[in-house]
Design an enzyme around this catalytic site. Structure first.
Site, PDB file in Angstrom:
ATOM      1  N   GLY A  42      56.225 -12.896  36.857  1.00 25.54           N
ATOM      2  CA  GLY A  42      56.472 -12.231  38.120  1.00 25.54           C
ATOM      3  C   GLY A  42      57.463 -11.082  38.037  1.00 25.54           C
ATOM      4  O   GLY A  42      57.749 -10.536  36.966  1.00 25.54           O
ATOM      5  N   GLY A 185      72.308  -1.983  48.661  1.00 25.12           N
ATOM      6  CA  GLY A 185      72.227  -3.424  48.487  1.00 25.12           C
ATOM      7  C   GLY A 185      72.316  -3.801  47.022  1.00 25.12           C
ATOM      8  O   GLY A 185      72.733  -3.013  46.176  1.00 25.12           O
ATOM      9  N   HIS A 447      92.707 -22.404  28.046  1.00 28.41           N
ATOM     10  CA  HIS A 447      93.482 -21.157  28.083  1.00 28.41           C
ATOM     11  C   HIS A 447      93.445 -20.504  26.700  1.00 28.41           C
ATOM     12  O   HIS A 447      93.499 -21.206  25.697  1.00 28.41           O
ATOM     13  CB  HIS A 447      94.937 -21.468  28.463  1.00 28.41           C
ATOM     14  CG  HIS A 447      95.852 -20.279  28.406  1.00 28.41           C
ATOM     15  ND1 HIS A 447      95.921 -19.351  29.412  1.00 28.41           N
ATOM     16  CD2 HIS A 447      96.721 -19.869  27.431  1.00 28.41           C
ATOM     17  CE1 HIS A 447      96.801 -18.430  29.085  1.00 28.41           C
ATOM     18  NE2 HIS A 447      97.299 -18.712  27.890  1.00 28.41           N
TER      19      HIS A 447
END
Length: 471
Positions: A42, A185, A447
């Site tokens: 698609g 947009g 971290h």
């Protein structure tokens, strides 16, 4: 008339909703046929999500490579974009993934036919085959997964070269020197910022007062400042009113909300004013299904239309027009057709905007939460205070946590900055699980990473942050 071939389910459309639904149906033991008009995958796979992100990531890299001397990489020079190679690489990704979808359908036992489908009854479909001829099929369930297409402007008709939509914009054979984007947009800003990072002079024209309507205003403001700082011209409250060809390009007339007109001359115009559902020509009137004024097909919590044997999933069934929403809807409907209990019961559908910097969000904005009667408190962790973001040289933006002031329930998370699209899933999981700010704040994050900004943002909302000043 030839005898119709019988299936348990027929899925019309081979995009994200269609192929996912067909695969899940086959996995659940349903004899399934997937009918695709063009190419499997698609819009998303062939000219939307995947190819655009391949180009966007490359453009982002191109932008960063222009300032290597700042980190001690001297004498490498600015890169030169070879568009033919770039397009060949992008196309190779698309080809591999399209092939993969076909293999998955086959391996899971779903059949595929290429052609244009038309519903002829509650349990019957006629397909005009791509190679010629027509075949009839019957099934106990029909799933409409026909997706959406770009919307054009009568005053600026597509010609595929100088006036283009999103489909053509990812396949241009040259980087335009001057690009006008009509529509501020998601599609317009993603592709506009991409071409800006490739060196184009970009102008964005948006009819509404804000870019990315509906997105957190603080996030939009950061992205807009960054794009403008790099040279993008942004005109809100403006509309395109026509064009004419010149010796050196296309002159587009734009008018602001006060009626003041001006002309912008460019080489390429990208019309990115939205997408419309592909609900025409399906024979819906034959079975008594009437789309709404915008063309969307109404469905219930399991994707069923007003005709019990016919379902609709993905873009054609309504907003948000997102591939990951389509995936989930298709799975729900497939499970229901196969006799399992399932429903569209999610709390949030996260979204990502692949501008530079990126924006991603899940849940409610501050304004939405207040409108719903919630008293909120907000926590922020700016990437300017993140050691990892500093090391990446991408310190624009922040993570913003919106929580209920009394209960500390996380109502929404909004991110603008580096890898926002990769970080938002933690927020979506938290909202789905009904997490409180303490749940995120007390979870040890590694971290130095960008992800720890999620933890610190929650700490900040609670007034417990140690990395930034609490309010």
């Amino acid at each position: 008339m030839a005898t119709a071939e019988r299936f348990d389910a027929i899925v019309i459309g081979g995009g994200p909703a269609g192929y996912t639904g067909a695969i899940r149906l086959a996995q659940l033991g349903q004899r399934t046929l997937c009918v695709e008009k063009e190419d499997l995958g698609g819009v998303c796979l062939n000219w939307g999500c995947i190819p655009s992100k391949a180009l966007i990531d490359t453009a982002h890299m191109n932008h960063k490579l222009k300032d290597l001397e700042a980190v001690g990489l001297v004498g490498m020079g600015a890169p030169r974009v070879e568009v033919a190679k770039l397009q060949a690489w992008k196309n190779s990704i698309v080809k591999k993934l399209v092939s993969g979808v076909g293999s998955l359908l086959k391996s899971n036992g779903a059949s595929t036919v290429f052609g244009t489908a038309r519903i002829t009854g509650p349990n019957s479909v006629s397909v005009a085959l791509r190679e010629g001829g027509e075949k009839q099929y019957e099934a106990k369930a029909i799933v409409i997964a026909t997706g959406s297409s770009t919307i054009g402007l009568p005053s600026l008709p597509f010609d595929g070269r100088t006036i283009v939509g999103a489909r053509e914009a990812v396949s241009l054979d040259a980087i335009p020197k001057r690009l006008l984007v009509l529509g501020g947009g998601v599609i317009g800003l993603e592709l506009g910022s991409m071409y800006q990072n490739f060196g184009a002079q970009v102008t964005v024209v948006e009819a509404l007062p804000q870019l990315l309507t509906g997105v957190d205003k603080d996030c939009v403001a950061v992205a807009q400042r960054s794009l403008a700082k790099r040279g993008m011209t942004i005109l809100v409250n403006h509309k395109a009113m026509g064009h004419e060809r010149t010796k050196t390009g296309i002159a587009v007339k734009v008018v602001d909300d006060k009626g003041v007109a001006s002309t912008i001359e460019v080489d390429v115009v990208l019309v990115a004013i939205g997408m419309a559902p592909n609900s025409k020509g399906l024979g819906l009137e034959t079975v008594g299904i009437t789309p709404d004024a915008k063309g969307f097909i109404a469905t219930n919590e399991v994707g069923r239309t007003n005709v019990p044997s016919i379902y609709a999933v993905g873009d054609v069934s309504g907003a948000p027009l997102l591939a990951h929403k389509a995936f989930k809807e298709a799975v729900v409907t497939a499970e229901v057709i196969a006799g399992h209990r399932s429903a569209k019961d999610w709390k949030t559908i996260p979204a990502a905007v692949f501008t530079d910097p990126e924006i991603a969000y899940a849940g409610l904005t501050e304004e939405e939460a207040v409108r719903k009667g919630r008293e909120v408190k907000v926590g922020r962790m700016p990437f300017a205070a993140s050691g990892r973001a500093m090391a990446m040289r991408e310190t624009e933006g922040f993570v913003k946590t919106v929580m209920d002031k009394s209960t500390h329930e996380i109502l929404g998370v909004h991110i603008v900055g580096p890898r926002a699209s990769d970080m938002i899933s933690e927020a979506a999981l938290g909202i789905e699980m009904g997490a409180f700010a303490e749940d995120i704040a007390l979870t040890i994050h590694p971290h130095p990473t960008l992800g720890e900004a999620m933890m610190i943002s929650s700490e900040h909302a609670l007034g417990q942050a140690t990395d930034i000043l609490n309010r």
